[in-house]
Design a protein around this motif. Structure first.
Motif, mmCIF file in Angstrom:
data_model
loop_
_atom_site.group_PDB
_atom_site.id
_atom_site.type_symbol
_atom_site.label_atom_id
_atom_site.label_comp_id
_atom_site.label_asym_id
_atom_site.label_seq_id
_atom_site.Cartn_x
_atom_site.Cartn_y
_atom_site.Cartn_z
ATOM 1 N N ASP A 10 0.708 -1.135 -0.087
ATOM 2 C CA ASP A 10 0.102 0.062 -0.112
ATOM 3 C C ASP A 10 0.864 1.195 0.001
ATOM 4 O O ASP A 10 1.906 1.439 0.656
ATOM 5 N N ILE A 11 0.583 2.067 -0.999
ATOM 6 C CA ILE A 11 1.350 3.372 -0.998
ATOM 7 C C ILE A 11 0.602 4.574 -0.994
ATOM 8 O O ILE A 11 -0.452 4.702 -1.711
ATOM 9 N N ASP A 12 0.972 5.273 0.088
ATOM 10 C CA ASP A 12 0.229 6.647 0.400
ATOM 11 C C ASP A 12 1.124 7.799 -0.131
ATOM 12 O O ASP A 12 2.059 8.218 0.534
ATOM 13 N N GLU B 43 -4.564 6.544 -3.562
ATOM 14 C CA GLU B 43 -3.817 5.578 -2.708
ATOM 15 C C GLU B 43 -3.445 4.200 -3.758
ATOM 16 O O GLU B 43 -4.697 3.845 -4.107
ATOM 17 N N THR B 44 -2.359 3.718 -3.751
ATOM 18 C CA THR B 44 -2.189 2.644 -4.512
ATOM 19 C C THR B 44 -1.916 1.456 -4.039
ATOM 20 O O THR B 44 -0.984 1.456 -2.836
ATOM 21 N N GLN C 124 -6.901 4.052 -5.597
ATOM 22 C CA GLN C 124 -8.398 4.491 -5.037
ATOM 23 C C GLN C 124 -8.261 5.814 -4.677
ATOM 24 O O GLN C 124 -7.146 6.333 -4.224
ATOM 25 N N PRO C 125 -9.114 6.784 -5.394
ATOM 26 C CA PRO C 125 -9.119 8.308 -4.967
ATOM 27 C C PRO C 125 -8.817 8.465 -3.498
ATOM 28 O O PRO C 125 -9.433 8.155 -2.738
ATOM 29 N N VAL C 126 -7.980 9.604 -3.541
ATOM 30 C CA VAL C 126 -7.598 9.929 -1.824
ATOM 31 C C VAL C 126 -9.017 10.805 -1.541
ATOM 32 O O VAL C 126 -9.515 11.647 -2.540
ATOM 33 N N ARG C 127 -9.209 10.647 -0.537
ATOM 34 C CA ARG C 127 -10.692 11.429 0.160
ATOM 35 C C ARG C 127 -10.283 12.547 0.913
ATOM 36 O O ARG C 127 -9.180 12.756 1.233
#
Length: 185
Positions: A45-47, A169-170, A182-185
């Motif tokens: 998971d990459i932020d 977020e990947t 996933q789009p960042v909220r």
């Protein structure tokens, strides 16, 4: 912080190895030392906004829901991207590049590379679609991809840089050659 001027010696706010944690420590960043094959037992998971990577145990074999196929070339990841609704072309995921790049000679509706000076307005707000992302607007920089294409042995049309990646977020599944955005909220 760049301690040595020419080295990639940076200060990490936090480094954890198992239950041991360190704060504000110098770390040396060396590209290519850790093989992606080491991550095959994990989902990565990459932020991009927080500069955070989390490893989770891989749930097992088979395609995971919400993930899309990518191709691995050495340590690089390449995926199909539709530009302006045209047929998908190959783009590298390039977190080391601050801006996304589009090859002017890729036949994607941008001006040809022989035009001087380039019409930079033609590279602004270009809609792209990739994986589960539809009509994401990108401001590309024009840049020939022939060197990287030659190195990888395939025809790249561009690169998705940090300017695009920060919006998501990947999660990378190296075992199955897949990625989820996933789009960042």
């Amino acid at each position: 912080r760049d301690f040595a001027g020419f080295h990639q010696l940076l200060e990490a706010a936090q480094v954890a190895a198992g239950s041991v944690e360190f704060e504000n420590v110098p770390v040396e960043v060396v590209d290519g030392v850790i093989s992606p094959a080491l991550f095959e037992d994990f989902l990565v998971d990459i932020d991009w906004r927080r500069y955070q990577i989390t490893l989770r145990p891989h749930p097992g074999e088979g395609k995971l829901p919400g993930f899309h196929k990518v191709f691995r070339f050495g340590s690089g990841l390449v995926l199909g991207v539709q530009v302006r609704g045209l047929a998908p072309k190959l783009f590298a995921i390039d977190s080391g590049n601050g801006r996304s790049l589009l090859d002017p000679d890729a036949g994607l509706g941008a001006p040809s590379g022989d035009r001087e000076p380039p019409d930079y307005a033609a590279y602004r707000r270009i809609p792209i679609s990739f994986a589960n992302v539809i009509n994401f607007q990108v401001n590309f920089d024009a840049s020939s991809q022939w060197r990287l294409s030659e190195k990888l042995g395939l025809a790249l049309s561009g690169r998705l840089g940090a300017d695009v990646l920060r919006s998501f977020e990947t999660t990378i599944d190296y075992r199955n050659g897949a990625v989820r955005f996933q789009p960042v909220r």
